[in-house]
Structures are given as structure tokens and as C-alpha cells.
Design a protein around this motif. Structure first.
Motif, PDB file in Angstrom:
ATOM      1  N   ILE A 221      10.792 -55.089  19.955  1.00 32.63           N
ATOM      2  CA  ILE A 221       9.706 -55.877  20.543  1.00 32.63           C
ATOM      3  C   ILE A 221       8.411 -55.673  19.767  1.00 32.63           C
ATOM      4  CG2 ILE A 221       8.305 -56.206  22.618  1.00 32.63           C
ATOM      5  CD1 ILE A 221      10.817 -55.294  24.225  1.00 32.63           C
ATOM      6  N   MET A 222       8.119 -54.430  19.407  1.00 31.70           N
ATOM      7  CA  MET A 222       6.880 -54.165  18.676  1.00 31.70           C
ATOM      8  C   MET A 222       6.913 -54.746  17.270  1.00 31.70           C
ATOM      9  SD  MET A 222       5.150 -50.578  19.660  1.00 31.70           S
ATOM     10  CE  MET A 222       4.219 -50.423  21.191  1.00 31.70           C
ATOM     11  N   LEU A 223       8.050 -54.681  16.606  1.00 33.72           N
ATOM     12  CA  LEU A 223       8.139 -55.266  15.273  1.00 33.72           C
ATOM     13  C   LEU A 223       7.855 -56.767  15.319  1.00 33.72           C
ATOM     14  CD1 LEU A 223      11.261 -53.477  13.733  1.00 33.72           C
ATOM     15  CD2 LEU A 223       8.860 -53.125  13.142  1.00 33.72           C
ATOM     16  N   ASP A 224       8.382 -57.448  16.309  1.00 35.99           N
ATOM     17  CA  ASP A 224       8.180 -58.894  16.410  1.00 35.99           C
ATOM     18  C   ASP A 224       6.740 -59.259  16.735  1.00 35.99           C
ATOM     19  OD1 ASP A 224      10.717 -59.592  15.731  1.00 35.99           O
ATOM     20  OD2 ASP A 224      11.401 -60.075  17.758  1.00 35.99           O
ATOM     21  N   ASN A 225       6.014 -58.368  17.378  1.00 37.67           N
ATOM     22  CA  ASN A 225       4.659 -58.697  17.817  1.00 37.67           C
ATOM     23  C   ASN A 225       3.559 -58.105  16.953  1.00 37.67           C
ATOM     24  OD1 ASN A 225       4.576 -60.178  20.638  1.00 37.67           O
ATOM     25  ND2 ASN A 225       6.339 -58.799  20.678  1.00 37.67           N
ATOM     26  N   PHE A 226       3.854 -57.002  16.285  1.00 39.07           N
ATOM     27  CA  PHE A 226       2.813 -56.312  15.528  1.00 39.07           C
ATOM     28  C   PHE A 226       3.104 -56.171  14.033  1.00 39.07           C
ATOM     29  CE2 PHE A 226       2.381 -54.685  19.885  1.00 39.07           C
ATOM     30  CZ  PHE A 226       1.030 -54.889  20.109  1.00 39.07           C
ATOM     31  N   ALA A 227       4.317 -56.480  13.628  1.00 40.79           N
ATOM     32  CA  ALA A 227       4.690 -56.226  12.230  1.00 40.79           C
ATOM     33  C   ALA A 227       5.448 -57.415  11.634  1.00 40.79           C
ATOM     34  CB  ALA A 227       5.528 -54.956  12.137  1.00 40.79           C
ATOM     35  N   PRO A 228       4.790 -58.567  11.512  1.00 45.06           N
ATOM     36  CA  PRO A 228       5.473 -59.751  10.994  1.00 45.06           C
ATOM     37  C   PRO A 228       5.658 -59.747   9.478  1.00 45.06           C
ATOM     38  CG  PRO A 228       3.174 -60.269  11.443  1.00 45.06           C
ATOM     39  CD  PRO A 228       3.401 -58.856  11.923  1.00 45.06           C
ATOM     40  N   GLU A 229       5.116 -58.749   8.794  1.00 46.06           N
ATOM     41  CA  GLU A 229       5.221 -58.673   7.335  1.00 46.06           C
ATOM     42  C   GLU A 229       5.975 -57.396   6.941  1.00 46.06           C
ATOM     43  OE1 GLU A 229       1.234 -58.717   5.953  1.00 46.06           O
ATOM     44  OE2 GLU A 229       0.736 -60.616   6.937  1.00 46.06           O
ATOM     45  N   PRO A 230       6.670 -57.409   5.800  1.00 49.13           N
ATOM     46  CA  PRO A 230       7.466 -56.242   5.374  1.00 49.13           C
ATOM     47  C   PRO A 230       6.672 -54.951   5.300  1.00 49.13           C
ATOM     48  CG  PRO A 230       8.044 -58.148   4.056  1.00 49.13           C
ATOM     49  CD  PRO A 230       6.870 -58.560   4.887  1.00 49.13           C
ATOM     50  N   ALA A 231       5.422 -54.996   4.812  1.00 46.66           N
ATOM     51  CA  ALA A 231       4.632 -53.765   4.689  1.00 46.66           C
ATOM     52  C   ALA A 231       4.320 -53.176   6.054  1.00 46.66           C
ATOM     53  CB  ALA A 231       3.340 -54.042   3.925  1.00 46.66           C
ATOM     54  N   LEU A 232       4.021 -54.028   7.019  1.00 46.83           N
ATOM     55  CA  LEU A 232       3.723 -53.558   8.377  1.00 46.83           C
ATOM     56  C   LEU A 232       4.980 -53.007   9.038  1.00 46.83           C
ATOM     57  CD1 LEU A 232       1.384 -56.451   9.636  1.00 46.83           C
ATOM     58  CD2 LEU A 232       0.734 -54.222   8.689  1.00 46.83           C
ATOM     59  N   GLU A 233       6.097 -53.690   8.824  1.00 47.77           N
ATOM     60  CA  GLU A 233       7.360 -53.220   9.392  1.00 47.77           C
ATOM     61  C   GLU A 233       7.726 -51.848   8.831  1.00 47.77           C
ATOM     62  OE1 GLU A 233      11.926 -54.736   9.069  1.00 47.77           O
ATOM     63  OE2 GLU A 233      10.522 -56.053  10.155  1.00 47.77           O
ATOM     64  N   SER A 234       7.569 -51.687   7.531  1.00 48.43           N
ATOM     65  CA  SER A 234       7.880 -50.412   6.898  1.00 48.43           C
ATOM     66  C   SER A 234       6.982 -49.299   7.429  1.00 48.43           C
ATOM     67  CB  SER A 234       7.730 -50.541   5.385  1.00 48.43           C
ATOM     68  OG  SER A 234       7.976 -49.306   4.744  1.00 48.43           O
ATOM     69  N   ALA A 235       5.690 -49.595   7.591  1.00 45.79           N
ATOM     70  CA  ALA A 235       4.749 -48.588   8.094  1.00 45.79           C
ATOM     71  C   ALA A 235       5.101 -48.186   9.516  1.00 45.79           C
ATOM     72  CB  ALA A 235       3.323 -49.141   8.030  1.00 45.79           C
ATOM     73  N   PHE A 236       5.433 -49.168  10.352  1.00 49.19           N
ATOM     74  CA  PHE A 236       5.806 -48.870  11.739  1.00 49.19           C
ATOM     75  C   PHE A 236       7.057 -48.001  11.796  1.00 49.19           C
ATOM     76  CE2 PHE A 236       8.307 -49.600  15.493  1.00 49.19           C
ATOM     77  CZ  PHE A 236       7.391 -49.604  16.538  1.00 49.19           C
ATOM     78  N   LEU A 237       8.082 -48.409  11.075  1.00 54.11           N
ATOM     79  CA  LEU A 237       9.357 -47.701  11.150  1.00 54.11           C
ATOM     80  C   LEU A 237       9.242 -46.282  10.596  1.00 54.11           C
ATOM     81  CD1 LEU A 237      11.806 -50.561  10.114  1.00 54.11           C
ATOM     82  CD2 LEU A 237      11.482 -49.586  12.401  1.00 54.11           C
ATOM     83  N   HIS A 238       8.467 -46.106   9.530  1.00 53.34           N
ATOM     84  CA  HIS A 238       8.307 -44.758   8.971  1.00 53.34           C
ATOM     85  C   HIS A 238       7.571 -43.853   9.958  1.00 53.34           C
ATOM     86  CE1 HIS A 238       7.280 -41.489   6.250  1.00 53.34           C
ATOM     87  NE2 HIS A 238       8.214 -41.963   5.433  1.00 53.34           N
TER      88      HIS A 238
END
Length: 333
Positions: A221-238
Motif C-alpha cells: 500500500i505504501m509503495l503504491d501511494n508514496f513510491a511511484p518511482e524506482p528510486a523512491l521504491e528502493s529507498a523505502f524497501l531498503h
């Protein structure tokens, strides 16, 4: 004084609200009680001012068949962990709580911008999942299935239109296993409206859907709402994992991500049905995110309107079918 400010409440809620304040604060004079607008859960919320401090009085709305009976225990665990605002009073039977009031600032003012926000949110999810386990409620695929079955019975769509979604959901259920030993504490609704920034740190609010769940639900849910770009997704997951993702991670994430998208499609379309939308839809055609935002900006679609929710629901269904990013829940809606 409090009764005048609670005029909008049913009589029984006025009594429980007054009792809650008296229990929490005794004879301390209340300086002001102000209704708080903007919630999407149907709860009544009030800001209570006394002794130069601000508190939130929250009274849950009418119970639904899918009401989570463990939300207040989950809230208390999260508050003790410093993730939810401090909790001063809870009455589960009356469905009422008093919390510290958070003076909210825009999330886009978070220091360091979207990348820093993505990291902070990943850390927040990790902290939620590290708390003492929330109570068990219902397997998430079963929750999604009940909601989807209801949508299919509303008559919003012509016969056969929703069949591709139902077929895809059935395939996902076959590959999605929900092992009780793998479940963690989960908010289950970490949308932008439920994340508050007070100028210093983030808080998570509205724990109505919180119970023990698969660790990837909040992540999806957070990835879809806060991390729509690869760099943001990577930062969140790390920040969430503490290390880079391993091989096979997305094979586990993607089915859960599909489930969360179908869930929010169901929420939006249920709201459309409940509002009495009479036109039967004959297709799943929906605007792109850019087209949708342009329509809202131009005033062709009104934030919160029934038709807007219906269109958003179809956009989430398209995302569920295609695997593309959903529209997310912008502040405009």
C-alpha cells in the motif's frame, strides 16, 4: 459546555463523550471543543483544548459486518511504541478513544523531500512490524474476497464486465498462501490521509483496520501511494528491510500488491453503490492518472463526489488487471 459542542452526535454518544472526558481529565476545565473535519472512516472527531494542550476525541461510527474488533488493542500497542499518538482513554464497547492531537503539516514539507519521506515511511513500517503482535482477525485474501463479492452483487456493472477481475482474483488466491506463523502487526490502511507530519516526525493514525497480517500488505500500500518511482521504491524497501531486496522478493510482493489494489477498488466502488449511483456501467474504461488529475483540476470531477469515487475504483481495477501503478489517493480526493 461539552453537550453544546456535541450536538451533531446521537444522544447516546453525547453521554459517552462526556463520560470519556470526565474520566480522562477529571475536573480540569475544558477550554474549547472543536469538530475536526476530513476523516474518511465515518468517525466523529473533535479537538479538545485544556491546560494549554490539545487532544483528539474520536468516536467510531456505526459498526459494519466487517468491523475489526481488535482495533483498540492495536491502537494501544502502537501508541505505546510511539508510532500512534499517545492514548489517554479507550472504551472498546463504546468505540471511543482520546489521543494527543497532532498539529498537522503537509507531507510534501517533510525535510529532504520525497526520498527522505520514503525512507522514514519504510522505517515506520519496520517499527510497526516489530511491536508486540496485534490480535488476529481475518485472512486478508478472505477480507478482499468478501468485499469483492459484495461489489459484484451491487449492480454497478453489467453482467460479465467484472468477470476478468474475478478470474484474476481466483488465480491470485491459488498462489497466495497466508501462513499464521509469518504474520506481523499491520496497520492495513497506511494511506496518505493516515500519515501525519507534525513538523518534526511522522505519526500513523486511524487504526480501525489494524490487525495481524502479512508483512507485505502495508509495504504494498505504501509503495503504491508514496513510491511511484524506482528510486523512491528502493529507498523505502531498503529502510524497511535494512538491506537490499533478495532474489524472488517481487514474486512474493506482486500478488499481495494486486490484492491491495483490488481491496481499494472494492472500497471505492462500494462507496459508489452506497451513494445510490443508478447508471449501470458497461465497461472498465477509465482515464489515466494524468487525465484524472486534469479533470479534477479543471473542475469536471469533484473531490469526494460519487462519480469521482466510481472512476477511481475503475482505475484501481485497471491497475489490478494490468499490474501498472494505480492512481493512489491524492489529497485532492
Amino acid at each position: 459546555m461539552t453537550r453544546d459542542h456535541f450536538e451533531e452526535l446521537p444522544t447516546e454518544h453525547r453521554v459517552t463523550a462526556g463520560l470519556a472526558l470526565a474520566t480522562a481529565f477529571g475536573a480540569t476545565p475544558i477550554e474549547a471543543i472543536t469538530p475536526v473535519m476530513g476523516g474518511a472512516s465515518g468517525a466523529w472527531t473533535f479537538r479538545v483544548d485544556l491546560s494549554r494542550r490539545h487532544y483528539l476525541l474520536r468516536i467510531e461510527g456505526a459498526a459494519s459486518p466487517l468491523r475489526n474488533p481488535h482495533q483498540y488493542r492495536s491502537l494501544q500497542i502502537a501508541a505505546q511504541a510511539g508510532i500512534a499518538p499517545r492514548c489517554h482513554y479507550v472504551d472498546e464497547s463504546a468505540r471511543i478513544a482520546i489521543l494527543d492531537f497532532v498539529e498537522e503539516r503537509p507531507l510534501d514539507s517533510f525535510p529532504g523531500g520525497p526520498l527522505a519521506l520514503a525512507r522514514a515511511l519504510g522505517e515506520m513500517v519496520r517499527r510497526v512490524q516489530a511491536t508486540p503482535l496485534f490480535p488476529e482477525f481475518i485472512a486478508y485474501p478472505d477480507m478482499v474476497g468478501r468485499l469483492w463479492a459484495w461489489v459484484c452483487q451491487t449492480g454497478l456493472f453489467a453482467p460479465g464486465v467484472l468477470d476478468p477481475c474475478t478470474e484474476r482474483f481466483s488465480r491470485i488466491r491459488e498462489i497466495c498462501t497466508w501462513e499464521s506463523t509469518d504474520l506481523v502487526s499491520s496497520h492495513n490502511d497506511p494511506l496518505p490521509r493516515n500519515i501525519l507530519f507534525d513538523g518534526t516526525r511522522l505519526w500513523m493514525i486511524d487504526w480501525e483496520s489494524a490487525y495481524r497480517n502479512d508483512p507485505l500488505v502495508d509495504v504494498a500500500i505504501m509503495l503504491d501511494n508514496f513510491a511511484p518511482e524506482p528510486a523512491l521504491e528502493s529507498a523505502f524497501l531498503h529502510a524497511w528491510l535494512g538491506h537490499s531486496t533478495s532474489d524472488g522478493f517481487y514474486e512474493k510482493l506482486n500478488p499481495v500488491r494486486s490484492l491491495t489494489r483490488l481491496y481499494y477498488a472494492g472500497v471505492l466502488l462500494s462507496a459508489s453503490a452506497a451513494a445510490g449511483r443508478e447508471t449501470t456501467d458497461t465497461n472498465l474504461t477509465a482515464p489515466t492518472r494524468a487525465e484524472f488529475e486534469q479533470a479534477v483540476g479543471a473542475g469536471h470531477l469533484k473531490p469526494g463526489a460519487t462519480e469521482t469515487k466510481h472512476i477511481l475504483g475503475k482505475m484501481f481495477l485497471n491497475s489490478f488487471l494490468s499490474g501498472d501503478m494505480p492512481p493512489g489517493f491524492s489529497a485532492a480526493v
